[in-house]
Design an enzyme around this catalytic site. Structure first.
Site, PDB file in Angstrom:
ATOM      1  N   GLU A  68       0.823  -1.215   0.000  1.00 56.79           N
ATOM      2  CA  GLU A  68       0.000   0.000   0.000  1.00 56.79           C
ATOM      3  C   GLU A  68       0.853   1.259   0.000  1.00 56.79           C
ATOM      4  O   GLU A  68       0.462   2.294  -0.539  1.00 56.79           O
ATOM      5  CB  GLU A  68      -0.948   0.024   1.204  1.00 56.79           C
ATOM      6  N   PHE A 130     -11.507  -8.023  13.626  1.00 60.27           N
ATOM      7  CA  PHE A 130     -10.383  -8.416  12.783  1.00 60.27           C
ATOM      8  C   PHE A 130     -10.099  -7.310  11.748  1.00 60.27           C
ATOM      9  O   PHE A 130     -11.009  -6.854  11.056  1.00 60.27           O
ATOM     10  CB  PHE A 130     -10.705  -9.728  12.072  1.00 60.27           C
ATOM     11  N   GLN A 131      -8.872  -6.875  11.695  1.00 61.20           N
ATOM     12  CA  GLN A 131      -8.417  -5.828  10.762  1.00 61.20           C
ATOM     13  C   GLN A 131      -9.148  -4.510  10.946  1.00 61.20           C
ATOM     14  O   GLN A 131      -9.366  -3.774   9.997  1.00 61.20           O
ATOM     15  CB  GLN A 131      -8.516  -6.309   9.314  1.00 61.20           C
ATOM     16  N   LYS A 180     -17.649  -1.713   5.362  1.00 54.89           N
ATOM     17  CA  LYS A 180     -18.041  -2.703   4.345  1.00 54.89           C
ATOM     18  C   LYS A 180     -19.552  -2.728   4.102  1.00 54.89           C
ATOM     19  O   LYS A 180     -19.997  -2.874   2.956  1.00 54.89           O
ATOM     20  CB  LYS A 180     -17.547  -4.081   4.786  1.00 54.89           C
ATOM     21  N   MET A 488      23.594   9.747   3.618  1.00 54.87           N
ATOM     22  CA  MET A 488      23.424  11.025   4.314  1.00 54.87           C
ATOM     23  C   MET A 488      23.662  10.878   5.814  1.00 54.87           C
ATOM     24  O   MET A 488      24.224  11.765   6.459  1.00 54.87           O
ATOM     25  CB  MET A 488      22.024  11.582   4.034  1.00 54.87           C
TER      26      MET A 488
HETATM   27  C1  LIG Z   1      11.635   6.269   6.090  1.00 58.14           C
HETATM   28  C2  LIG Z   1      12.888   6.941   6.497  1.00 58.14           C
HETATM   29  N1  LIG Z   1      13.687   6.385   7.416  1.00 58.14           N
HETATM   30  C3  LIG Z   1      14.839   6.989   7.793  1.00 58.14           C
HETATM   31  C4  LIG Z   1      15.207   8.186   7.246  1.00 58.14           C
HETATM   32  C5  LIG Z   1      16.490   8.885   7.675  1.00 58.14           C
HETATM   33  N2  LIG Z   1      17.436   9.023   6.566  1.00 58.14           N
HETATM   34  C6  LIG Z   1      17.568  10.160   5.850  1.00 58.14           C
HETATM   35  S1  LIG Z   1      18.668  10.036   4.643  1.00 58.14           S
HETATM   36  C7  LIG Z   1      19.040   8.456   5.033  1.00 58.14           C
HETATM   37  C8  LIG Z   1      20.064   7.675   4.264  1.00 58.14           C
HETATM   38  C9  LIG Z   1      19.633   7.405   2.875  1.00 58.14           C
HETATM   39  O1  LIG Z   1      20.517   6.476   2.307  1.00 58.14           O
HETATM   40  P1  LIG Z   1      20.392   6.038   0.810  1.00 58.14           P
HETATM   41  O2  LIG Z   1      18.994   5.730   0.476  1.00 58.14           O
HETATM   42  O3  LIG Z   1      21.373   4.976   0.530  1.00 58.14           O
HETATM   43  O4  LIG Z   1      20.755   7.384   0.028  1.00 58.14           O
HETATM   44  P2  LIG Z   1      22.128   8.230   0.040  1.00 58.14           P
HETATM   45  O5  LIG Z   1      22.059   9.199   1.181  1.00 58.14           O
HETATM   46  O6  LIG Z   1      23.247   7.267   0.190  1.00 58.14           O
HETATM   47  O7  LIG Z   1      22.132   8.939  -1.275  1.00 58.14           O
HETATM   48  C10 LIG Z   1      18.288   8.036   6.143  1.00 58.14           C
HETATM   49  C11 LIG Z   1      18.383   6.702   6.778  1.00 58.14           C
HETATM   50  C12 LIG Z   1      14.331   8.747   6.286  1.00 58.14           C
HETATM   51  N3  LIG Z   1      14.576   9.927   5.722  1.00 58.14           N
HETATM   52  N4  LIG Z   1      13.195   8.119   5.916  1.00 58.14           N
END
Ligand SMILES: Cc1ncc(C[n+]2csc(CCOP(=O)(O)OP(=O)(O)O)c2C)c(N)n1
Length: 576
Positions: A68, A130-131, A180, A488
């Site tokens: 989803e 349920f659900q 439903k 990042m």
């Molecule tokens: C759902 C979610 N979980 C955690 C984060 C925190 N977060 C921000 S950037 C990042 C790293 C992203 O890594 P990647 O997808 O490999 O991209 P890169 O930064 O290496 O380009 C994380 C874990 C987020 N933004 N969204």
């Protein structure tokens, strides 16, 4: 054609159905057609069985995603790339809760979505059936509005209102939860001509006196600058913004959400502000004496430390949502209205201020401090990769991104020229967004090149949607900027936690090429710039979906960077 005429035409499209008995589920689908819906993204389950039964052989096109969350991000990509509302259907309980991140994502970026959830029959509501999940309660803070439908006779009015609310004023997600028994209930079909909603009358036309005050402020300004945000794109005001800039010669800074709202090539474009903004944009804000914010909301990633933000500037704040004005910064001239209408009014009156020295200074900064990195001819530098993709697509592609370093490099190095060509999760920063959003954008724009630029981390959050790309053989290009890290986060740990790389190592895989192949999709890999050029050309010419695993320099950082909590002047430029 006016909306009303269009509606009247659509209504006459089903005259045979007016007044006929139908089930709630059939009424729902008829109502969606009445709203001009072409695609619905979704996933079935017990509570939405009547709706899926009615979908069988129906003229609405339903796209079965594999999660989803994939469905709602696809609906979001459809909406952002067209300006039309995206529609998603999910079942009760886990289906509905799987939509939550996507709803919050759309809410933060003001994206029009209509989210339809099934619920357990009304006699089971509140029994922990349920659900069962109280999805209205759960989504109350992250929807523009939500409805719990008690009677099938109310469905047409509710659907009409849901689309109206999602798309007018400040756009946003609206949820319609249908038990439903309501989907099964039979009642006579009708469709309301007008929406009558007490207490919901968004102000779209600006106040003339405030426009005059803004024009006065422009006249007296020596160092004016425009901060253009996502509101420019939402209101389709790209041309009006360009006219405003050409008329007043005031330079433009575009937020992440505003990037495709103003040509990246324009000499007066100063780049993006904030944490990974350009030197020129950030210093322009700090030096300016008049900051004209157009459809931007002063997010903390933009302002840095608020107490020092634009400290010399009077602020003109234009926004369709009055709640935004005065929320984060003190406003000198508040203007509530639709950005397009506001700019049309301003363009009639505004005069060019005397800003020769200011422009000279900005152009000098632009020349001296462009976004920069050290290139390498043996390893793929992610910045080079983005530039290469930009050059090969001539800025004509629709680009979606995930969240992280690659997202910021796209914002810095891909120059957007066309409205609605940049699709990214700005406000919530949702990993897992980019690839499903690209699927939605590709369905909406079958003839355009759609490129999902994603990280190896973010891609793994919704990679199951490869099945959708394969099933429909849509030509989406998936670019994995694979640094084998949660890049990042690793960058923050490098800069602020003395390289204590905690829980960011993704080097265990998977093999993305094999993964693509497992889904029946073409997969390719490149580890050098030469290979990158070669595989990318092949990918562009490939007719179906294609995934390219670009193995890039693992420890490259995004610069400039304003450290969290610092002011916009305190930028780390990199290479220092
Ligand atoms: C759902 C979610 N979980 C955690 C984060 C925190 N977060 C921000 S950037 C990042 C790293 C992203 O890594 P990647 O997808 O490999 O991209 P890169 O930064 O290496 O380009 C994380 C874990 C987020 N933004 N969204």
């Amino acid at each position: 054609m006016s909306t009303e005429t269009a509606m009247a035409e659509k209504r006459s499209y089903f005259p045979q159905d007016l007044g006929k008995p139908m089930t709630g589920a059939q009424i729902l689908l008829r109502s969606l057609l009445m709203e001009g819906v072409e695609y619905v993204f979704g996933y079935p389950g017990g509570a939405v069985l009547p709706i899926y039964d009615s979908l069988y052989g129906h003229e609405l096109k339903h796209i079965l995603t594999r999660h989803e969350q994939g469905a709602i991000h696809a609906a979001d990509g459809y909406a952002r790339s067209t300006g039309k509302p995206g529609v998603v259907i999910a079942t009760s309980g886990p289906g509905a809760t799987n939509l939550v991140t996507g709803i919050a994502t759309a809410m933060m970026d003001s994206v029009p979505l209509v989210c339809i959830t099934g619920n357990v029959p009304q006699n089971l509501i509140g029994t922990d059936a349920f659900q069962e999940a109280n999805i209205c309660g759960i989504t109350f803070p992250i929807t523009k509005h939500n409805y719990f439908v008690r009677d099938a006779a109310e469905l047409p009015r509710i659907i009409r209102e849901a689309f109206h609310i999602a798309t007018t004023g400040r756009p946003g997600p609206v949820l319609v939860d249908i038990p439903k028994d309501v989907s099964n209930q039979v009642t006579n079909y009708y469709y309301p001509e007008k929406v009558q909603l007490r207490g919901y009358n968004p102000t779209t036309k600006p106040n003339r006196l405030q426009i005059d005050r803004m024009c006065q402020a422009i006249k007296g300004a020596k160092k004016p600058v425009i901060l253009a945000g996502g509101g420019v794109v939402h209101s389709g005001a790209e041309k009006e913004l360009l006219d405003f800039v050409e008329k007043t010669k005031i330079p433009v800074i575009t937020t992440l959400m505003g990037l495709a709202g103003f040509s990246g090539h324009h000499p007066f474009h100063l780049g993006m502000p904030g944490m990974h903004g350009s030197y020129t944009a950030n210093h322009a804000i700090q030096e300016s004496d008049l900051l004209i914010s157009i459809g931007a909301r002063f997010d903390d990633r933009v302002t840095g430390k608020l107490s020092t933000f634009a400290r010399n500037a009077k602020i003109v704040h234009i926004d369709v949502d009055p709640a935004e004005i005065g929320k984060n910064v003190e406003t000198f001239v508040p203007i509530v209205g639709d950005v397009k209408l506001v700019l049309q009014a301003v363009n009639e009156k505004a005069e060019q201020p005397e800003t020769e020295d200011w422009i000279k200074q900005l152009m000098e900064w632009k020349r001296q401090y462009p976004y920069s990195y050290e290139n390498d001819d043996k390893v793929i530098k992610p910045q080079w990769l983005i530039q290469m993709i930009y050059e090969s697509t001539k800025g004509e592609a629709i680009i979606t991104t995930d969240v992280g370093q690659h997202q910021m490099w796209v914002a810095q190095y891909y120059l957007f020229d066309n409205p609605r060509s940049f699709i990214t999760s700005g406000g919530l920063g949702t990993m897992g967004f980019g690839f499903p959003a690209a699927i939605g954008a590709q369905f909406a724009n079958p003839d355009k090149t759609v490129v999902a630029i994603t990280g190896d981390g973010g891609f793994q959050m919704n990679m199951q949607e490869l099945a959708v790309a394969a099933e429909h053989n849509i030509p989406v290009k998936i670019v994995i900027v694979n640094n084998r890290y949660l890049g990042m986060v690793r960058q923050w740990q490098e800069l602020f936690s003395q390289r204590r790389y905690s829980a960011v190592d993704l080097s265990s895989g998977p093999d993305f090429v094999k993964l693509a192949e497992a889904y029946g999709i073409k997969g390719m890999r490149a580890s050098t710039p030469e290979e990158a050029l070669d595989v990318w050309n092949k990918a562009l010419n490939h007719e179906g979906p294609v995934l390219i695993d670009f193995e890039v320099e693992p420890e490259e950082n995004v610069f400039p960077m304003v450290p969290p909590g610092a002011g916009l002047d305190d930028m780390i430029m990199g290479g220092e």
